[in-house]
Design an enzyme around this catalytic site. Structure first.
Site, short mmCIF file in Angstrom:
data_model
loop_
_atom_site.label_atom_id
_atom_site.label_comp_id
_atom_site.label_asym_id
_atom_site.label_seq_id
_atom_site.Cartn_x
_atom_site.Cartn_y
_atom_site.Cartn_z
CD GLU A 277 -3.34 0.15 2.00
OE1 GLU A 277 -4.26 -0.67 1.76
OE2 GLU A 277 -3.24 0.72 3.10
CG HIS A 298 7.03 -29.74 -0.25
ND1 HIS A 298 7.57 -30.96 -0.60
CD2 HIS A 298 7.81 -29.28 0.77
CE1 HIS A 298 8.60 -31.24 0.17
NE2 HIS A 298 8.77 -30.23 1.02
CE LYS A 411 -12.43 2.10 1.10
NZ LYS A 411 -11.87 3.11 1.99
O1 PA5 Z 1 -3.24 1.54 5.96
C1 PA5 Z 1 -4.34 2.06 5.82
O2 PA5 Z 1 -4.53 3.28 6.00
C2 PA5 Z 1 -5.55 1.23 5.45
O3 PA5 Z 1 -5.21 -0.09 5.24
C3 PA5 Z 1 -6.59 1.31 6.53
O4 PA5 Z 1 -6.05 0.82 7.73
C4 PA5 Z 1 -7.84 0.48 6.17
O5 PA5 Z 1 -8.32 0.90 4.92
C5 PA5 Z 1 -8.91 0.64 7.21
O6 PA5 Z 1 -9.25 2.00 7.36
P1 PA5 Z 1 -10.03 2.51 8.65
O7 PA5 Z 1 -9.15 2.32 9.82
O8 PA5 Z 1 -10.30 3.96 8.38
O9 PA5 Z 1 -11.29 1.71 8.75
#
Ligand code: PA5
Length: 421
Positions: A277, A298, A411
């Site tokens: 990310e 394996h 989303k």
């Molecule tokens: O690293 C990040 O910012 C994301 O992976 C969030 O943790 C994830 O989308 C969850 O978001 P939130 O904590 O707002 O529900």
């Protein structure tokens, strides 16, 4: 406690001026992290967190964890992405010996099969909820919280209030409003820390402490890593970031994190989110993948050894284990009698050395990160090491390590398809 980078298998690649140039860029990116002068620097709160955290909130975390343990058989942690991966990783690595409270995870998918399993696991048990969402508007945890809160109220009536713990933004957001209206105890996701960098805040610490893990030791390990890795001058995080980018620029586009310890599997997932990310944007990024050996030798072992040459491997070499088991004496006639009396840890260690040799011999650049022990201090150290390495590496790639604009695309489509007004 420390973490050592072993580059013995790629010495032949990194002796020249080209690597020296990449290392210089890694040093500059490290300075960018230290000075807070790069893109997204308003999200650098994780950098000093192991030393500079809210002591009152930390004490409340410990206190709430005690109460959760005292009053419940199960804690359901509701969250997705950075709001659950770190806690699950630490609990699965370090929580094995604890026969107290069980921590289970919900709201990390939209699967009714998964949620039904959670509901069944709660049958006849005393349980509590820790719902974690920085934004408070993420669909998966929001839906799971609705369902689980209704069940909790059906079971405990007004007493449900004492069993709901909310971790969210300090002042804003729907979940904060809901918590205030419901009278639930709340914990904070600091403004300057994004989800995937939040495991050492209340986001991770409350579930981890509730699982009976020593969060003081975890923070001590992270603080030691901060001391080691945030000074000017070379360190293993700079070298790791440099090696990743050096190999990426040579066409090795996939990094496989490989460990010979199955309970590391969720730590692999945390690592994949952290790097994936943070770096996968603007058409760039090393694809993070992970394997558990010897299991995956394996399955995907064949590809790594012999398939398209686009992979480099980073081994997490756990130098010792809290337990060991001996192979009994005797010979089953299967040609393995020579293993009698040997310890499984010793055999596993040899499997690691053999695999590193085989894969590097097959054209896979191999690095190793040597961690002395699986304990809370060393895991705290590893977490901080990965966070700082990731920030350096992403700056080297030329991307903002702390945003995730690409997550919105699915989303938006989903909301349209579901008829959101
Ligand atoms: O690293 C990040 O910012 C994301 O992976 C969030 O943790 C994830 O989308 C969850 O978001 P939130 O904590 O707002 O529900």
């Amino acid at each position: 406690m420390s973490l050592k980078l072993d580059t013995r298998y790629i010495e032949n690649m990194i002796g020249g001026a080209d690597f020296a140039g990449v290392l210089e860029r890694a040093r500059a990116a490290h300075e960018t992290v230290l000075r807070g002068s790069g893109a997204g620097s308003e999200f650098l709160g994780w950098r000093d967190l192991p030393a500079d955290y809210d002591r009152d909130e930390y004490a409340r975390v410990k206190n709430a964890a005690e109460r959760i343990r005292r009053d419940n058989d199960v804690l359901v942690v509701i969250g997705i992405g950075g709001s659950y991966l770190g806690a699950r990783a630490v609990i699965e690595l370090l929580g094995g010996a604890d026969d107290g409270l069980e921590v289970i995870f919900a709201g990390k998918s939209l699967s009714s099969i998964e949620l039904d399993q959670v509901l069944r696991a709660l049958d006849g048990k005393d349980w509590a909820i820790n719902v974690i969402s920085k934004s408070g508007t993420t669909t998966e945890p929001a839906v799971a919280f609705r369902i689980l809160r209704e069940k909790l109220i059906a079971k405990y009536g007004d007493g449900a209030r004492e069993r709901i713990f909310v971790t969210t933004d300090a002042a804003r957001g729907t979940l904060k409003e809901l918590a205030d209206a419901g009278g639930y105890e709340t914990f904070t996701v600091p403004d300057d820390i994004g989800g995937r960098y939040s495991v050492l805040s209340s986001v991770g610490l409350l579930p981890i402490a509730a699982a009976g893990i020593d969060i003081d030791a975890l923070m001590r390990g992270a603080a030691a890593a901060r001391d080691d890795l945030t000074k000017s001058g070379d360190n293993p995080a700079i070298q790791y970031a440099a090696l990743r980018n050096f190999l990426y620029e040579k066409g090795y586009l996939v990094e496989v994190l490989a460990c010979f310890e199955p309970s590391f599997a969720s730590m692999n997932e945390w690592w994949k989110q952290l790097f994936g990310e943070s770096e996968g944007k603007d058409g760039k990024g090393i694809l993070p993948d992970s394997l558990i050996f010897t299991t995956d030798l394996h399955s995907l072992g064949q590809y790594v050894q012999d398939g398209r040459r686009q992979i480099f491997e980073t081994f997490i070499n756990l130098e010792s284990s809290p337990v060991d088991v001996e192979v009994p004496a005797g010979d089953d006639g299967d040609g393995l009698g020579f293993l009698a009396g040997k310890s499984l840890n010793f055999i596993n260690q040899k499997a690691y050395e053999a695999t590193a040799l085989a894969h590097s011999g097959g054209g896979v650049p191999v690095l190793s990160l040597n961690l002395p022990k699986i304990d809370a201090e060393n895991i705290g150290y590893l977490i901080y090491f990965m966070e700082v390495s990731c920030a350096i590496s992403a700056y080297m790639l030329g991307v903002n390590p702390f945003n995730q604009p690409g997550v919105e695309a699915y989303k938006n489509n989903m909301f349209k398809l579901l008829g959101k007004k």
